[in-house]
Motif scaffolding. Structure first.
Motif, PDB file in Angstrom:
ATOM      1  N   THR A  95       0.822  -1.195   0.000  1.00  0.00           N
ATOM      2  CA  THR A  95       0.000   0.000   0.000  1.00  0.00           C
ATOM      3  C   THR A  95       0.863   1.255   0.000  1.00  0.00           C
ATOM      4  N   ARG A  96       0.302   2.326  -0.521  1.00  0.00           N
ATOM      5  CA  ARG A  96       1.004   3.605  -0.496  1.00  0.00           C
ATOM      6  C   ARG A  96       0.735   4.371   0.803  1.00  0.00           C
ATOM      7  N   MET A  97      -0.121   3.835   1.644  1.00  0.00           N
ATOM      8  CA  MET A  97      -0.454   4.487   2.901  1.00  0.00           C
ATOM      9  C   MET A  97       0.678   4.315   3.909  1.00  0.00           C
ATOM     10  N   LEU A  98       0.986   5.369   4.624  1.00  0.00           N
ATOM     11  CA  LEU A  98       2.031   5.311   5.642  1.00  0.00           C
ATOM     12  C   LEU A  98       1.557   4.477   6.833  1.00  0.00           C
ATOM     13  N   PRO A  99       2.474   3.806   7.522  1.00  0.00           N
ATOM     14  CA  PRO A  99       2.093   2.973   8.670  1.00  0.00           C
ATOM     15  C   PRO A  99       1.288   3.763   9.704  1.00  0.00           C
ATOM     16  N   GLU A 100       0.239   3.151  10.224  1.00  0.00           N
ATOM     17  CA  GLU A 100      -0.636   3.686  11.275  1.00  0.00           C
ATOM     18  C   GLU A 100      -1.549   4.811  10.794  1.00  0.00           C
ATOM     19  N   THR A 101      -1.420   5.222   9.536  1.00  0.00           N
ATOM     20  CA  THR A 101      -2.307   6.268   9.025  1.00  0.00           C
ATOM     21  C   THR A 101      -3.746   5.768   8.949  1.00  0.00           C
ATOM     22  N   GLY A 102      -3.905   4.531   8.508  1.00  0.00           N
ATOM     23  CA  GLY A 102      -5.242   3.961   8.401  1.00  0.00           C
ATOM     24  C   GLY A 102      -5.956   3.933   9.738  1.00  0.00           C
ATOM     25  N   LEU A 103      -5.237   3.547  10.775  1.00  0.00           N
ATOM     26  CA  LEU A 103      -5.828   3.496  12.109  1.00  0.00           C
ATOM     27  C   LEU A 103      -6.239   4.884  12.573  1.00  0.00           C
ATOM     28  N   ALA A 104      -5.417   5.880  12.262  1.00  0.00           N
ATOM     29  CA  ALA A 104      -5.713   7.239  12.696  1.00  0.00           C
ATOM     30  C   ALA A 104      -6.867   7.852  11.915  1.00  0.00           C
ATOM     31  N   VAL A 105      -6.961   7.551  10.612  1.00  0.00           N
ATOM     32  CA  VAL A 105      -7.967   8.179   9.754  1.00  0.00           C
ATOM     33  C   VAL A 105      -9.271   7.390   9.725  1.00  0.00           C
ATOM     34  N   LEU A 106      -9.155   6.075   9.580  1.00  0.00           N
ATOM     35  CA  LEU A 106     -10.343   5.230   9.408  1.00  0.00           C
ATOM     36  C   LEU A 106     -10.775   4.527  10.685  1.00  0.00           C
ATOM     37  N   GLY A 107      -9.902   4.522  11.686  1.00  0.00           N
ATOM     38  CA  GLY A 107     -10.222   3.837  12.932  1.00  0.00           C
ATOM     39  C   GLY A 107      -9.896   2.363  12.912  1.00  0.00           C
ATOM     40  N   VAL A 108      -9.329   1.892  11.807  1.00  0.00           N
ATOM     41  CA  VAL A 108      -8.954   0.483  11.676  1.00  0.00           C
ATOM     42  C   VAL A 108      -7.860   0.379  10.613  1.00  0.00           C
ATOM     43  N   GLU A 109      -6.954  -0.580  10.789  1.00  0.00           N
ATOM     44  CA  GLU A 109      -5.912  -0.787   9.793  1.00  0.00           C
ATOM     45  C   GLU A 109      -6.509  -1.511   8.585  1.00  0.00           C
ATOM     46  N   PRO A 110      -6.428  -0.937   7.393  1.00  0.00           N
ATOM     47  CA  PRO A 110      -6.952  -1.618   6.203  1.00  0.00           C
ATOM     48  C   PRO A 110      -6.246  -2.957   6.012  1.00  0.00           C
ATOM     49  N   PRO A 111      -6.995  -4.027   5.752  1.00  0.00           N
ATOM     50  CA  PRO A 111      -6.375  -5.349   5.633  1.00  0.00           C
ATOM     51  C   PRO A 111      -5.642  -5.543   4.317  1.00  0.00           C
TER      52      PRO A 111
END
Length: 219
Positions: A95-111
């Protein structure tokens, strides 16, 4: 007889309860009708996946050069179409997403989606991508997975395309994800008919050999 019918009814009820306990789908799934032997569809699906899914999701069990080899691209083409020159051809598809960004933005780490098609099936992926709607508060939700954290990433395509074009786009993505879940399936499908043809030829040869052996033997 009554005892037998009662046992069948009990087993049926138990099976239904187990399915419900495991969490059945909220809606009837639409058939994806994807075709792994459609290379053009796989190529389009790979590009759509790179453009709309890799911002959050990875397929960490695949490398760019494997995708290129299976889908009929050169190493340069796969990097241009999927990585935009930002990766090496031997890199895994992250993924192009930075680590832990998904958790901060979406509330969950994208699988990671490497095995999603094997886990859920292509019908589920196809239906999920086509089941977004806006709720009363103007937020995106999904009939197939109520309360999903994933936004409708294909919204712009859905607005621009006809129903048939959008159906084909989501089918292409589901097709690519099925390929990612089992890349060897392409070779297995190609090899299958050759094995069957060989076995039929062997059967014919065995039959003719049997007739030759028994030709002079009186029954």
């Amino acid at each position: 007889m009554k005892k037998f019918v009662w046992m069948i009814s009990l087993l049926t009820a138990l099976s239904a309860s187990l399915v419900n306990a495991a969490g059945g789908y909220k809606i009837e799934l639409e058939p994806a009708q994807n075709n792994l032997q459609d290379q053009d569809s796989l190529q389009r699906g790979a590009v759509h996946f790179a453009n709309y899914c890799m911002a959050c999701h990875s397929v960490k069990y695949m490398r760019y050069n494997r995708v290129a080899r299976d889908l009929g691209w050169t190493d340069e083409e796969v990097l241009a179409k999927m990585a935009y020159g930002q990766n090496k051809v031997v890199d895994i598809i992250q993924t192009r997403m930075l680590p832990e960004t998904g958790l901060a933005v979406l509330g969950v780490e994208p699988p990671d989606l490497s095995l999603m098609a094997r886990l859920k099936g292509t019908d589920y992926i196809y239906t999920f991508l086509r089941s977004y709607y806006e709720d009363d508060k103007g937020n995106w939700n999904n009939h197939a997975l109520p309360g999903t954290s994933m936004p409708n990433v294909l919204e712009s395509l859905q607005r621009q395309m006809s129903e048939e074009e959008f159906a084909q786009t989501t089918r292409d993505i589901a097709n690519f994800m099925e390929y990612v879940g089992e890349p060897a399936q392409l070779k297995r499908l190609d090899l299958g008919w050759k094995v069957i043809a060989f076995l039929l030829f062997l059967l014919l040869l065995t039959y003719l050999l049997k007739r030759e052996y028994w030709r002079d033997i009186k029954h």
